[in-house]
Design an enzyme around this catalytic site. Sequence first.
Site, PDB file in Angstrom:
ATOM      1  N   HIS A  45      31.650  38.468  52.311  1.00 16.09           N
ATOM      2  CA  HIS A  45      31.032  39.444  53.211  1.00 16.09           C
ATOM      3  C   HIS A  45      29.539  39.587  52.919  1.00 16.09           C
ATOM      4  O   HIS A  45      29.158  40.082  51.862  1.00 16.09           O
ATOM      5  CB  HIS A  45      31.737  40.791  53.010  1.00 16.09           C
ATOM      6  CG  HIS A  45      31.261  41.875  53.912  1.00 16.09           C
ATOM      7  ND1 HIS A  45      30.647  43.007  53.446  1.00 16.09           N
ATOM      8  CD2 HIS A  45      31.317  42.001  55.263  1.00 16.09           C
ATOM      9  CE1 HIS A  45      30.361  43.797  54.464  1.00 16.09           C
ATOM     10  NE2 HIS A  45      30.753  43.209  55.575  1.00 16.09           N
ATOM     11  N   ARG A  46      28.725  39.104  53.835  1.00 16.28           N
ATOM     12  CA  ARG A  46      27.257  39.033  53.661  1.00 16.28           C
ATOM     13  C   ARG A  46      26.929  38.196  52.420  1.00 16.28           C
ATOM     14  O   ARG A  46      25.945  38.462  51.723  1.00 16.28           O
ATOM     15  CB  ARG A  46      26.623  40.413  53.595  1.00 16.28           C
ATOM     16  CG  ARG A  46      27.027  41.328  54.755  1.00 16.28           C
ATOM     17  CD  ARG A  46      26.395  42.713  54.680  1.00 16.28           C
ATOM     18  NE  ARG A  46      27.224  43.676  55.418  1.00 16.28           N
ATOM     19  CZ  ARG A  46      27.095  44.985  55.378  1.00 16.28           C
ATOM     20  NH1 ARG A  46      26.127  45.525  54.672  1.00 16.28           N
ATOM     21  NH2 ARG A  46      27.910  45.778  56.056  1.00 16.28           N
ATOM     22  N   GLU A  72      30.361  35.029  55.515  1.00 14.48           N
ATOM     23  CA  GLU A  72      30.291  35.989  56.622  1.00 14.48           C
ATOM     24  C   GLU A  72      28.848  36.423  56.820  1.00 14.48           C
ATOM     25  O   GLU A  72      28.100  36.634  55.848  1.00 14.48           O
ATOM     26  CB  GLU A  72      31.155  37.223  56.309  1.00 14.48           C
ATOM     27  CG  GLU A  72      31.410  38.125  57.513  1.00 14.48           C
ATOM     28  CD  GLU A  72      30.412  39.231  57.780  1.00 14.48           C
ATOM     29  OE1 GLU A  72      30.464  39.839  58.851  1.00 14.48           O
ATOM     30  OE2 GLU A  72      29.567  39.488  56.890  1.00 14.48           O
ATOM     31  N   ASP A  74      25.991  38.531  59.806  1.00 11.20           N
ATOM     32  CA  ASP A  74      25.678  39.220  61.057  1.00 11.20           C
ATOM     33  C   ASP A  74      24.388  38.608  61.584  1.00 11.20           C
ATOM     34  O   ASP A  74      23.449  38.388  60.808  1.00 11.20           O
ATOM     35  CB  ASP A  74      25.449  40.712  60.789  1.00 11.20           C
ATOM     36  CG  ASP A  74      26.577  41.319  59.988  1.00 11.20           C
ATOM     37  OD1 ASP A  74      27.623  41.633  60.561  1.00 11.20           O
ATOM     38  OD2 ASP A  74      26.409  41.451  58.750  1.00 11.20           O
ATOM     39  N   HIS A  87      22.244  42.715  58.744  1.00 14.63           N
ATOM     40  CA  HIS A  87      23.318  43.617  59.146  1.00 14.63           C
ATOM     41  C   HIS A  87      22.857  44.869  59.888  1.00 14.63           C
ATOM     42  O   HIS A  87      23.327  45.170  60.973  1.00 14.63           O
ATOM     43  CB  HIS A  87      24.152  44.033  57.928  1.00 14.63           C
ATOM     44  CG  HIS A  87      25.198  45.040  58.274  1.00 14.63           C
ATOM     45  ND1 HIS A  87      24.971  46.404  58.225  1.00 14.63           N
ATOM     46  CD2 HIS A  87      26.457  44.895  58.732  1.00 14.63           C
ATOM     47  CE1 HIS A  87      26.052  47.045  58.630  1.00 14.63           C
ATOM     48  NE2 HIS A  87      26.980  46.158  58.942  1.00 14.63           N
ATOM     49  N   GLN A 186      32.697  36.474  65.616  1.00 14.17           N
ATOM     50  CA  GLN A 186      33.388  37.765  65.578  1.00 14.17           C
ATOM     51  C   GLN A 186      32.512  38.826  66.226  1.00 14.17           C
ATOM     52  O   GLN A 186      31.278  38.772  66.147  1.00 14.17           O
ATOM     53  CB  GLN A 186      33.664  38.151  64.115  1.00 14.17           C
ATOM     54  CG  GLN A 186      32.417  38.030  63.253  1.00 14.17           C
ATOM     55  CD  GLN A 186      32.476  38.716  61.902  1.00 14.17           C
ATOM     56  OE1 GLN A 186      33.249  39.619  61.678  1.00 14.17           O
ATOM     57  NE2 GLN A 186      31.602  38.281  60.988  1.00 14.17           N
TER      58      GLN A 186
HETATM   59  O1  G3P Z   1      32.450  41.607  60.218  1.00 20.70           O
HETATM   60  C1  G3P Z   1      33.438  42.251  59.490  1.00 20.70           C
HETATM   61  C2  G3P Z   1      32.791  43.378  58.842  1.00 20.70           C
HETATM   62  O2  G3P Z   1      31.645  42.844  58.265  1.00 20.70           O
HETATM   63  C3  G3P Z   1      32.425  44.411  59.870  1.00 20.70           C
HETATM   64  O3  G3P Z   1      31.692  45.400  59.318  1.00 20.70           O
HETATM   65  O4  G3P Z   1      29.619  46.640  59.270  1.00 20.70           O
HETATM   66  O5  G3P Z   1      30.099  44.989  57.490  1.00 20.70           O
HETATM   67  O6  G3P Z   1      29.515  44.212  59.766  1.00 20.70           O
HETATM   68  P1  G3P Z   1      30.160  45.285  58.943  1.00 20.70           P
HETATM   69 CA    CA Z   2      29.881  41.850  59.749  1.00 16.89          CA
END
Ligand code: G3P
Ligand code: CA
Length: 311
Positions: A45-46, A72, A74, A87, A186
């Site tokens: 995540h990130r 992952e 954004d 993000h 996503q």
């Molecule tokens: O993309 C899954 C999760 O990352 C969603 O929450 O706020 O961390 O982008 P966020």
């Molecule tokens: Ca995300």
Amino acid sequence: MQRHPLFTAIPLGLFAAATSSAALAEASPLEQQLKDLESFQVIAHRGASGHAPESTLASYEQAYEWGVDYLELDVQITSDGQLVVFHDDAIDRTSDGEGKINDHTLEELKALDTGTWFNEAYPDNADPAFEGTEILTLDELFEHFGHDTRYYIETKSPQLNPGLEEALVEALEAHDMIDTGRVLVQSFEQDSLLKVHELNENIPLIQLVWYHPDEEDNTQLKEWTDVTPAPDDITDEDFKAIAEYAVGIGTNHMYEQQVVIDEAFIRQAQENGLPVHIYTVNEPEEMERLMDWGVNGLFTDYPDRLLELID
Ligand code: G3P
Ligand code: CA
């Protein structure tokens, strides 16, 4: 709405049965990516964002070195139309700048320091090498790792980022990320996902959902964008409607201290053709509980903890 062409009418778990062994042996990279979604996926995540500043090359390099399944990220768009990996809607928290990200040009954003904040916020993991870290563009990320990993890309805040889907699909095609089975897209916004599919129907999509107490009646849960009813009220048809265009679903499992989904939710989604990935899970006890429920993957800031559990 359009189901992924490679997933048409094949419920999760029946992919192999519906495919001859000869065809399996010759599975294309994209078919293999979809098949891999039946297994457990480690999603950084990130990046390894518990260890290094989120969404930076340092964070992604650490996750890549640990051998995660997906990086992952954004994506958002600058005022001059460049895709950046970031993000928040505002740059204040994770840089030394101020204001909305898409009010800035790439040149302005490149002048920022997106690393020092991490050293101040997380002194235990601080590293002088993080100081002065530049914001990362999507092109730079793709050029750095190429086809050696997979990318789990969120179209972040689509209403604030007009042109995001077009620019993203153009970049995915330019870097040959789609047919090579390198990318999932996503979003919490169904319209954004459908726009991506209008531009290229081969891109596998993940519908994100977020369950939280309803402001009008906090004894009830609500999905943020109303893409599904509350978990207790979801029908097979609700999941099937998502499976018309998406190859999986990403969900929270907690709202603050409240558990918002259960094992039955996971099973029902899977039985209707949707692998389930849970965000964002950092504690080993929670990781183990969710793996016991049979989830298909976890987003985590600490991929090292998750990899240790599944080794
Ligand atoms: O993309 C899954 C999760 O990352 C969603 O929450 O706020 O961390 O982008 P966020
Ligand atoms: Ca995300």
